[in-house]
Write a protein that holds these residues in place. Structure first.
Motif, mmCIF file in Angstrom:
data_model
loop_
_atom_site.group_PDB
_atom_site.id
_atom_site.type_symbol
_atom_site.label_atom_id
_atom_site.label_comp_id
_atom_site.label_asym_id
_atom_site.label_seq_id
_atom_site.Cartn_x
_atom_site.Cartn_y
_atom_site.Cartn_z
ATOM 1 N N MET A 53 55.390 -3.688 58.704
ATOM 2 C CA MET A 53 54.291 -2.736 58.678
ATOM 3 C C MET A 53 54.626 -1.586 57.733
ATOM 4 N N THR A 60 50.044 -6.601 58.923
ATOM 5 C CA THR A 60 49.098 -6.464 60.032
ATOM 6 C C THR A 60 48.537 -7.800 60.525
ATOM 7 N N ALA A 67 44.637 -4.655 65.830
ATOM 8 C CA ALA A 67 45.540 -4.333 64.724
ATOM 9 C C ALA A 67 44.790 -4.119 63.409
ATOM 10 N N PHE A 100 44.752 -0.702 61.338
ATOM 11 C CA PHE A 100 45.194 -0.728 59.942
ATOM 12 C C PHE A 100 44.152 -0.061 59.045
#
Length: 166
Positions: free
Chosen positions: A98, A123, A133, A137
């Protein structure tokens, strides 16, 4: 140790956006074996700081530095070099994991607005474990960058993108 399933796409994106610039310093965080640094950054930047924590990558990185006098290699965790990273005009965060949280930490450490950042973010892999997620993101990218572009990697395991910090 290379994991460049979409290497050509990564290089094309970086070259199209930064290829005409002549930055004084590029910080290549998560440098790996220096493939992106050797293919692009060493040719356009006055100085390239390649940071990689895996000591197994050191011989290849040092060979790159021997061929390009403006390339400096540091085998360490990025966190140990935050002050030098935030001084760069371009930051390349081609991480396995990440990268947006890493960029966020750099911003909290004094990263200047308008710094061009390239990233690979995992992600989609995280999404398998966390339902929201992709939304998180996207929200993070909008918060970190005044202008940005993101695309899904062809391999489906990451996002590639770039942006200028707020």
């Amino acid at each position: 140790m290379q994991n460049h399933s979409d290497f050509a796409r990564k290089l094309l994106m970086r070259s199209a956006i930064a290829g005409t610039l002549r930055p004084a310093l590029v910080a290549d965080c998560f440098a790996g074996e220096g493939v992106i640094a050797g293919a692009l950054w060493a040719g356009i930047a006055d100085n390239v700081l390649c940071i990689e924590r895996n000591p197994d990558c050191a011989p290849t990185l040092h060979a790159l530095a021997a061929r390009h006098p403006g390339v400096e290699v540091v085998i360490a965790d990025n966190a140990a070099l935050t002050a030098r990273i935030v001084a760069a005009e371009i930051i390349d965060a081609d991480a396995y994991g990440m990268s947006l949280p890493f960029i966020e930490r750099l911003m909290q450490s004094g990263l200047r607005p308008g710094t061009l950042v390239f990233f690979t973010d995992g992600t989609p892999m995280k999404q398998r474990r966390m339902r929201n997620a992709t939304r998180v993101f996207s929200e993070t990218a909008r918060r970190l960058f005044s202008k940005h572009y993101v695309e899904a990697a062809q391999c489906g395991t990451a996002y590639y993108g770039y942006g200028w910090t707020c």
